[in-house]
Enzyme design. Sequence first.
Site, mmCIF file in Angstrom:
data_model
loop_
_atom_site.group_PDB
_atom_site.id
_atom_site.type_symbol
_atom_site.label_atom_id
_atom_site.label_comp_id
_atom_site.label_asym_id
_atom_site.label_seq_id
_atom_site.Cartn_x
_atom_site.Cartn_y
_atom_site.Cartn_z
ATOM 1 N N SER A 235 0.859 -1.182 0.000
ATOM 2 C CA SER A 235 0.000 0.000 0.000
ATOM 3 C C SER A 235 0.894 1.229 0.000
ATOM 4 C CB SER A 235 -0.888 0.002 1.249
ATOM 5 O OG SER A 235 -1.455 1.276 1.464
ATOM 6 N N TYR B 65 -2.415 -1.197 10.439
ATOM 7 C CA TYR B 65 -2.342 -1.377 8.982
ATOM 8 C C TYR B 65 -1.019 -0.823 8.454
ATOM 9 C CZ TYR B 65 -3.699 -1.034 4.043
ATOM 10 O OH TYR B 65 -3.744 -1.146 2.676
#
Length: 256
Positions: free
Chosen positions: A144, A157
């Site tokens: 990401s 995350y």
Amino acid sequence: MNRFENKVALVTGSSQGIGAACAIRLAADGADIILNGRSFDERGEKLIKQITDMGRRAHFIEADVSKTPNVVKLVTDAIAVYGQLDILVNNAGVEKNNDFWNVTEEEYDFVMDTNLKGVFFGIQAFVKYCKDKQRAGVIINMSSVHEEIIFPHFAAYCASKGALKMLTRNLATELAPLNMRINNVAPGAIATPINKKLMDNPEKLAGVIDNIPMKKMGTPEDVAALVAFLASDDAKYVTGSTYFVDGGLTYHYEEQ
């Protein structure tokens, strides 16, 4: 184009979104596909039909990749389906939105087990297979932009993706003598089910779009195209890096 003729790819978390797009793109380029999700439903059935309609083979394996025995069995079962495995796309991922001071151990474990631990031991199972059979292999991790940039209220995350960045760099060196390559793909704002809340909130969406130089969200197909490149021999000298698919978001800075 059949650049993956006689190749088999396993794409984790491929029931929908980016994972499904990766499976379809790899199949379109000639690969046979092992699909994966927590459960087999109409999405998996639809994907199998799409892939078999292209003249490729497809098989779905249920597995929760956050559990180490499950992800190891997934890789083993995937190899058994068509007798080989050449490409591993670690796409399955989760996130939890919470203020850092309220994050529970259960939430932390849910994110880290799926995004990092499962990936770690899935790669290990694939590497053991390739090493034992003296086969080349390609690994692509779905990271990401948040392996690089902050995402307040998503601390676990970000930690999982930052760790994935370092794992990929470390393994590139360790796996190169085995003729194995590994890279990360880092999507930015992509129009997928995981971003449904964002897309349903015009004000928040406008704020995100404003930070993207290309002034639009990406598509799962945009990400899948890069995955296909990295999995192919076109990228045979590419390993240990992260490739951003973000419309310029990550390193964008604009004087106000």
